[in-house]
Write an enzyme that holds these catalytic residues in place. Sequence first.
Site, PDB file in Angstrom:
ATOM      1  N   LYS A  54      -8.584   1.607  36.329  1.00 30.43           N
ATOM      2  CA  LYS A  54      -9.966   1.226  36.663  1.00 30.43           C
ATOM      3  C   LYS A  54     -10.371  -0.027  35.893  1.00 30.43           C
ATOM      4  CE  LYS A  54     -11.095   5.990  37.819  1.00 30.43           C
ATOM      5  NZ  LYS A  54     -11.653   7.309  37.438  1.00 30.43           N
ATOM      6  N   GLN A  98     -14.598  10.005  32.269  1.00 32.05           N
ATOM      7  CA  GLN A  98     -13.391  10.491  32.971  1.00 32.05           C
ATOM      8  C   GLN A  98     -13.265  12.009  32.833  1.00 32.05           C
ATOM      9  OE1 GLN A  98     -11.484   8.581  34.919  1.00 32.05           O
ATOM     10  NE2 GLN A  98     -10.102  10.240  35.459  1.00 32.05           N
ATOM     11  N   ASP A 121     -20.183   7.292  39.452  1.00 37.18           N
ATOM     12  CA  ASP A 121     -19.269   8.339  39.946  1.00 37.18           C
ATOM     13  C   ASP A 121     -19.985   9.312  40.882  1.00 37.18           C
ATOM     14  OD1 ASP A 121     -16.552   8.521  39.465  1.00 37.18           O
ATOM     15  OD2 ASP A 121     -16.816   9.077  37.363  1.00 37.18           O
TER      16      ASP A 121
HETATM   17  N1  GUN Z   1     -11.014  12.688  37.513  1.00 36.33           N
HETATM   18  C1  GUN Z   1     -10.372  12.698  38.703  1.00 36.33           C
HETATM   19  N2  GUN Z   1     -11.012  11.921  39.589  1.00 36.33           N
HETATM   20  C2  GUN Z   1     -12.081  11.406  38.953  1.00 36.33           C
HETATM   21  C3  GUN Z   1     -13.122  10.522  39.346  1.00 36.33           C
HETATM   22  O1  GUN Z   1     -13.216  10.062  40.484  1.00 36.33           O
HETATM   23  N3  GUN Z   1     -14.032  10.216  38.382  1.00 36.33           N
HETATM   24  C4  GUN Z   1     -13.973  10.743  37.122  1.00 36.33           C
HETATM   25  N4  GUN Z   1     -14.927  10.401  36.268  1.00 36.33           N
HETATM   26  N5  GUN Z   1     -13.020  11.570  36.741  1.00 36.33           N
HETATM   27  C5  GUN Z   1     -12.078  11.889  37.650  1.00 36.33           C
END
Ligand code: GUN
Length: 292
Positions: A54, A98, A121
């Site tokens: 990311k 995350q 998110d």
């Molecule tokens: N863990 C797995 N997919 C995601 C996501 O799209 N965002 C976040 N913050 N954690 C994740």
Amino acid sequence: MTARLIDGKTIAADIRQEVGEGVEELIAAGGPRPGLATVLVGENPASQTYVRMKRKVCGELGIESFGHELPADASQEEVEKLVKELNADPKVHGILVQLPLPAGLDEEAILRAIDIEKDVDGFHPVNIGRLAQKGREPLFVPCTPAGCITLLKKAGAELEGANAVVAGRSNIVGMPAALLLVKENATVTICHSRTRDLASVCREADILIAAIGRPEMIRGDWIKPGAYVIDVGINRVDDPEAKRGYRLVGDVAFDEAKEIAEAITPVPGGVGPMTIAGLMQNTLRSARRAMS
Ligand code: GUN
């Protein structure tokens, strides 16, 4: 029949390109450089990889990335304090915590601490609540489910009135994907590990989103002829012939399903790249909103 391939890699690359152009336009118009803060708690290797990816894409698109790492034994107060500091930082337009968080932390409270204006998110309870309600619009929609809908539309699937089945009910993918399909006027069934006859539920699906996390569980004869199949699964299976000793497979037995479906996403190269592209879109959107 061989299904059309839904090429998430190319579609995501187009979205990233649009975001990169949008960033330049925003800055040329006197707006802020969009900023994304990532919060990684602990040392889960998959989470480390996702956050690194990311942050790399942020760099490619001119989005400023602020990486924050906390040890696995960080307290609830420490994590919430960091989130609150990021809420107050005008250079930060998006905050990504995350998931999963280490055991012992209250995930809901941490997600609730994020300013909903920075919840790129889309996991804040208010944004999810709005997604679940008629006539209400969340400020942000979770990136992976939103990517699934984009892929379906790009592939030409008719969502209105379709029988859509979502296999999996996670907070991150299955449940928000089902809510988005309802907003698209599909007739939605959510099935999961306790469903009595998963195969027969899946066989009714004009649209099938597979997000159960079990390698190749959905077989070709579970697919309705002509269905649109979106495979969210990314599972490692041992493969002594592969360079790394494993290969990635989805939740759908691709080689079987492609003979039956109208269109299907590959793994990798389907949904995966859409998640990051959506996150970048949401961060740009947030920076634009901050300007106005
Ligand atoms: N863990 C797995 N997919 C995601 C996501 O799209 N965002 C976040 N913050 N954690 C994740």
